[in-house]
Design a protein around this motif. Structure first.
Motif, PDB file in Angstrom:
ATOM      1  N   GLY A  10      50.454  20.370  61.038  1.00  0.00           N
ATOM      2  CA  GLY A  10      50.889  21.065  59.572  1.00  0.00           C
ATOM      3  C   GLY A  10      51.072  20.317  58.674  1.00  0.00           C
ATOM      4  N   LEU A  11      51.838  19.207  58.532  1.00  0.00           N
ATOM      5  CA  LEU A  11      51.762  18.277  57.343  1.00  0.00           C
ATOM      6  C   LEU A  11      50.683  17.824  56.830  1.00  0.00           C
ATOM      7  CD1 LEU A  11      55.108  16.267  58.429  1.00  0.00           C
ATOM      8  CD2 LEU A  11      54.825  17.770  56.521  1.00  0.00           C
ATOM      9  N   PHE A  12      49.710  17.229  57.857  1.00  0.00           N
ATOM     10  CA  PHE A  12      48.579  16.785  57.355  1.00  0.00           C
ATOM     11  C   PHE A  12      47.536  17.676  56.559  1.00  0.00           C
ATOM     12  CE2 PHE A  12      43.864  16.347  58.323  1.00  0.00           C
ATOM     13  CZ  PHE A  12      43.833  15.151  57.964  1.00  0.00           C
ATOM     14  N   PHE A  13      47.460  18.945  57.258  1.00  0.00           N
ATOM     15  CA  PHE A  13      46.535  20.136  56.749  1.00  0.00           C
ATOM     16  C   PHE A  13      47.054  20.573  55.384  1.00  0.00           C
ATOM     17  CE2 PHE A  13      44.303  20.150  60.763  1.00  0.00           C
ATOM     18  CZ  PHE A  13      42.769  20.065  60.049  1.00  0.00           C
ATOM     19  N   THR A  14      48.509  20.819  55.628  1.00  0.00           N
ATOM     20  CA  THR A  14      49.217  21.168  54.191  1.00  0.00           C
ATOM     21  C   THR A  14      49.044  20.239  53.136  1.00  0.00           C
ATOM     22  OG1 THR A  14      50.934  22.397  55.387  1.00  0.00           O
ATOM     23  CG2 THR A  14      51.444  22.003  53.368  1.00  0.00           C
ATOM     24  N   GLY A  15      49.233  18.988  53.242  1.00  0.00           N
ATOM     25  CA  GLY A  15      49.012  17.989  52.358  1.00  0.00           C
ATOM     26  C   GLY A  15      47.590  17.924  51.857  1.00  0.00           C
ATOM     27  N   LEU A  16      46.716  18.055  52.858  1.00  0.00           N
ATOM     28  CA  LEU A  16      45.245  17.748  52.544  1.00  0.00           C
ATOM     29  C   LEU A  16      44.806  18.964  51.366  1.00  0.00           C
ATOM     30  CD1 LEU A  16      42.224  16.871  52.904  1.00  0.00           C
ATOM     31  CD2 LEU A  16      42.155  18.542  54.936  1.00  0.00           C
ATOM     32  N   TYR A  17      44.932  20.312  51.814  1.00  0.00           N
ATOM     33  CA  TYR A  17      45.122  21.481  50.944  1.00  0.00           C
ATOM     34  C   TYR A  17      45.561  21.183  49.547  1.00  0.00           C
ATOM     35  CZ  TYR A  17      42.911  24.436  54.269  1.00  0.00           C
ATOM     36  OH  TYR A  17      42.035  25.003  55.234  1.00  0.00           O
ATOM     37  N   PHE A  18      47.082  20.785  49.495  1.00  0.00           N
ATOM     38  CA  PHE A  18      47.525  20.552  48.109  1.00  0.00           C
ATOM     39  C   PHE A  18      46.752  19.213  47.448  1.00  0.00           C
ATOM     40  CE2 PHE A  18      50.851  23.421  49.653  1.00  0.00           C
ATOM     41  CZ  PHE A  18      51.189  23.780  48.680  1.00  0.00           C
ATOM     42  N   PHE A  19      46.538  18.446  48.079  1.00  0.00           N
ATOM     43  CA  PHE A  19      45.826  17.068  47.528  1.00  0.00           C
ATOM     44  C   PHE A  19      44.353  17.620  46.776  1.00  0.00           C
ATOM     45  CE2 PHE A  19      42.573  13.838  47.673  1.00  0.00           C
ATOM     46  CZ  PHE A  19      43.295  12.750  47.014  1.00  0.00           C
ATOM     47  N   VAL A  20      43.707  18.376  47.590  1.00  0.00           N
ATOM     48  CA  VAL A  20      42.506  18.713  47.055  1.00  0.00           C
ATOM     49  C   VAL A  20      42.487  19.721  46.018  1.00  0.00           C
ATOM     50  CG1 VAL A  20      40.325  20.401  47.585  1.00  0.00           C
ATOM     51  CG2 VAL A  20      41.104  18.675  49.286  1.00  0.00           C
ATOM     52  N   ALA A  21      43.606  20.661  46.173  1.00  0.00           N
ATOM     53  CA  ALA A  21      44.064  21.662  44.818  1.00  0.00           C
ATOM     54  C   ALA A  21      44.485  20.798  43.491  1.00  0.00           C
ATOM     55  CB  ALA A  21      45.049  22.576  45.292  1.00  0.00           C
ATOM     56  N   ILE A  22      45.193  19.741  43.698  1.00  0.00           N
ATOM     57  CA  ILE A  22      45.465  18.885  42.440  1.00  0.00           C
ATOM     58  C   ILE A  22      44.202  18.240  42.043  1.00  0.00           C
ATOM     59  CG2 ILE A  22      47.062  17.237  41.895  1.00  0.00           C
ATOM     60  CD1 ILE A  22      49.207  18.037  43.920  1.00  0.00           C
ATOM     61  N   PHE A  23      43.671  17.641  42.673  1.00  0.00           N
ATOM     62  CA  PHE A  23      42.465  16.956  42.229  1.00  0.00           C
ATOM     63  C   PHE A  23      41.003  17.618  42.476  1.00  0.00           C
ATOM     64  CE2 PHE A  23      45.670  14.019  43.662  1.00  0.00           C
ATOM     65  CZ  PHE A  23      45.901  13.148  42.435  1.00  0.00           C
ATOM     66  N   ALA A  24      41.135  18.812  42.282  1.00  0.00           N
ATOM     67  CA  ALA A  24      39.806  19.745  42.410  1.00  0.00           C
ATOM     68  C   ALA A  24      38.808  19.323  41.447  1.00  0.00           C
ATOM     69  CB  ALA A  24      40.065  21.184  42.019  1.00  0.00           C
ATOM     70  N   GLY A  25      39.276  18.963  40.285  1.00  0.00           N
ATOM     71  CA  GLY A  25      38.396  18.806  39.135  1.00  0.00           C
ATOM     72  C   GLY A  25      37.621  17.308  39.377  1.00  0.00           C
ATOM     73  N   PHE A  26      38.088  16.352  40.243  1.00  0.00           N
ATOM     74  CA  PHE A  26      37.632  15.169  40.657  1.00  0.00           C
ATOM     75  C   PHE A  26      36.560  15.226  41.887  1.00  0.00           C
ATOM     76  CE2 PHE A  26      41.330  14.075  38.110  1.00  0.00           C
ATOM     77  CZ  PHE A  26      40.818  13.521  37.035  1.00  0.00           C
ATOM     78  N   ILE A  27      37.185  16.198  42.831  1.00  0.00           N
ATOM     79  CA  ILE A  27      36.572  16.255  44.184  1.00  0.00           C
ATOM     80  C   ILE A  27      35.458  17.070  44.148  1.00  0.00           C
ATOM     81  CG2 ILE A  27      36.892  16.746  46.629  1.00  0.00           C
ATOM     82  CD1 ILE A  27      39.760  16.125  46.051  1.00  0.00           C
ATOM     83  N   ALA A  28      35.426  18.466  43.476  1.00  0.00           N
ATOM     84  CA  ALA A  28      34.293  19.234  43.349  1.00  0.00           C
ATOM     85  C   ALA A  28      32.762  18.437  42.924  1.00  0.00           C
ATOM     86  CB  ALA A  28      34.598  20.437  42.501  1.00  0.00           C
ATOM     87  N   PRO A  29      31.873  18.871  43.670  1.00  0.00           N
ATOM     88  CA  PRO A  29      30.782  18.190  43.408  1.00  0.00           C
ATOM     89  C   PRO A  29      29.763  18.788  42.111  1.00  0.00           C
ATOM     90  CG  PRO A  29      30.327  19.459  45.497  1.00  0.00           C
ATOM     91  CD  PRO A  29      31.813  19.334  44.985  1.00  0.00           C
ATOM     92  N   TYR A  30      29.961  19.996  41.943  1.00  0.00           N
ATOM     93  CA  TYR A  30      29.405  20.871  40.696  1.00  0.00           C
ATOM     94  C   TYR A  30      30.240  21.462  39.976  1.00  0.00           C
ATOM     95  CZ  TYR A  30      25.590  19.996  43.803  1.00  0.00           C
ATOM     96  OH  TYR A  30      24.277  19.449  44.500  1.00  0.00           O
ATOM     97  N   GLY A  31      29.956  22.068  38.835  1.00  0.00           N
ATOM     98  CA  GLY A  31      30.770  23.004  37.814  1.00  0.00           C
ATOM     99  C   GLY A  31      31.140  24.193  38.494  1.00  0.00           C
ATOM    100  N   LEU A  32      32.293  24.575  38.153  1.00  0.00           N
ATOM    101  CA  LEU A  32      32.661  26.024  38.931  1.00  0.00           C
ATOM    102  C   LEU A  32      31.546  27.190  38.681  1.00  0.00           C
ATOM    103  CD1 LEU A  32      34.874  27.849  40.214  1.00  0.00           C
ATOM    104  CD2 LEU A  32      35.637  28.206  37.950  1.00  0.00           C
ATOM    105  N   GLY A  33      31.218  27.430  37.608  1.00  0.00           N
ATOM    106  CA  GLY A  33      30.140  28.459  37.660  1.00  0.00           C
ATOM    107  C   GLY A  33      28.731  27.959  37.572  1.00  0.00           C
ATOM    108  N   GLU A  34      28.403  26.700  37.787  1.00  0.00           N
ATOM    109  CA  GLU A  34      27.058  26.149  37.927  1.00  0.00           C
ATOM    110  C   GLU A  34      26.214  26.859  39.002  1.00  0.00           C
ATOM    111  OE1 GLU A  34      24.929  21.898  37.861  1.00  0.00           O
ATOM    112  OE2 GLU A  34      27.268  21.817  37.793  1.00  0.00           O
ATOM    113  N   ILE A  35      25.098  27.212  38.533  1.00  0.00           N
ATOM    114  CA  ILE A  35      24.102  27.984  39.615  1.00  0.00           C
ATOM    115  C   ILE A  35      23.240  26.511  39.940  1.00  0.00           C
ATOM    116  CG2 ILE A  35      22.147  29.453  39.981  1.00  0.00           C
ATOM    117  CD1 ILE A  35      23.537  31.292  38.201  1.00  0.00           C
ATOM    118  N   VAL A  36      23.213  26.303  41.238  1.00  0.00           N
ATOM    119  CA  VAL A  36      22.677  24.953  41.782  1.00  0.00           C
ATOM    120  C   VAL A  36      21.442  25.438  42.563  1.00  0.00           C
ATOM    121  CG1 VAL A  36      24.701  23.537  41.589  1.00  0.00           C
ATOM    122  CG2 VAL A  36      24.203  24.577  43.628  1.00  0.00           C
ATOM    123  N   GLY A  37      21.272  26.532  43.333  1.00  0.00           N
ATOM    124  CA  GLY A  37      20.120  26.730  44.338  1.00  0.00           C
ATOM    125  C   GLY A  37      19.808  28.238  44.170  1.00  0.00           C
TER     126      GLY A  37
END
Length: 284
Positions: A10-37
């Motif tokens: 539980g701690l691992f996955f909870t921490g993972l979700y919060f980590f990704v949420a906090i650093f979403a702008g650095f982790i996401a490969p594309y822009g939020l509304g960007e059409i890529v395919g």
């Protein structure tokens, strides 16, 4: 201190979700509304698992694309950020409001307790989802509005728990001693009752957080939650639900994310509750 395997999970996955949420702008490969395919391109993950239909080369996107060709992994990351942010803020508001009202009602008793309890009973007699639907259909659906509506509606549940716990604590000898010393209500609440009520409140906070995640996802699925161009997990399910008819699993990824987060937080809450089940004596 030995942490059980379930709690570690539980701690691992909870921490993972919060980590990704906090650093979403650095982790996401594309822009939020960007059409890529193209629309609903297959997932690379499915390719590695042997689930990609015949005739496709190795897909480019880990979770494929959504109903208009946006990268689904990017949408999931930003959607998780929005979902977790709203759920966290609403949970904090809910517990702050509900706990204070519950403790005030228990410590004062009399007409204050009766007035607050009957008001809470009145609000709880109407399903929260119906109240939210009515309120949000009238007001502008902004993130602030969602947090306020969700947090205030859920504070009624927290009030009932906080009051029930506080009523048991107020009859303890150390609370009576504090009254005899002439301590103020605020001192009794924050120095005598709150430290001894943390165990059930912290465990309940985890459950209410998951309820908030489900609540905001439900509202978004119904079309009155998070509005485009922002994304959240419930909205992603709504946007891609038609793909299930064609064997497209885009709507299943946010559902799995919600379920995994719910299980993880519940495991952590259960572990915390098991470690702090007994009430601690206050300062008399």
């Amino acid at each position: 201190m030995r942490i059980p395997t379930a709690a570690l999970f539980g701690l691992f996955f909870t921490g993972l979700y919060f980590f990704v949420a906090i650093f979403a702008g650095f982790i996401a490969p594309y822009g939020l509304g960007e059409i890529v395919g193209d629309v609903w391109e297959p997932a690379r993950l499915g390719y590695f698992l042997g689930l990609t239909p015949d005739g496709y080369d190795e897909p480019q996107y880990w979770l494929g694309t959504d109903q208009i060709g946006r990268d689904l992994l990017t949408r999931m990351i930003y959607g998780g950020q929005t979902t977790i942010w709203i759920a966290t803020m609403a949970t904090i508001l809910s517990f702050t409001t509900g706990t204070i009202m519950g403790f005030v009602a228990a410590v004062n008793g009399g007409w204050i307790d009766q007035a607050l309890s009957r008001f809470i009973d009145l609000v709880m007699s109407i399903p929260s989802l119906i109240v939210a639907l009515v309120v949000l259909s009238v007001l502008d659906t902004t993130i602030l509005t969602l947090i306020l509506v969700m947090g205030l509606l859920d504070s009624t549940r927290v009030f009932r728990l906080a009051r029930a716990v506080a009523v048991d604590i107020t009859v303890m000898d150390y609370v009576e001693a504090a009254r005899l010393r002439g301590e103020r209500v605020g001192w009794i609440i924050f120095r005598e009752i709150l430290p001894n009520a943390l165990s059930p409140l912290v465990a309940e906070m985890g459950l209410r957080f998951i309820f908030m995640v489900l609540f905001i996802s439900t509202l978004s699925f119904l079309g009155i939650g998070v509005q485009p161009p922002a994304a959240d997990w419930g909205g992603i399910v709504k946007d891609n639900k038609d793909g299930i008819n064609f064997g497209i699993g885009a709507a299943l990824y946010p559902a799995v994310a919600i379920a995994t987060l719910a299980i993880s937080v519940n495991l952590v809450a259960d572990w915390i509750l098991n470690r702090t089940t007994s009430l601690k004596g206050g300062r008399g």
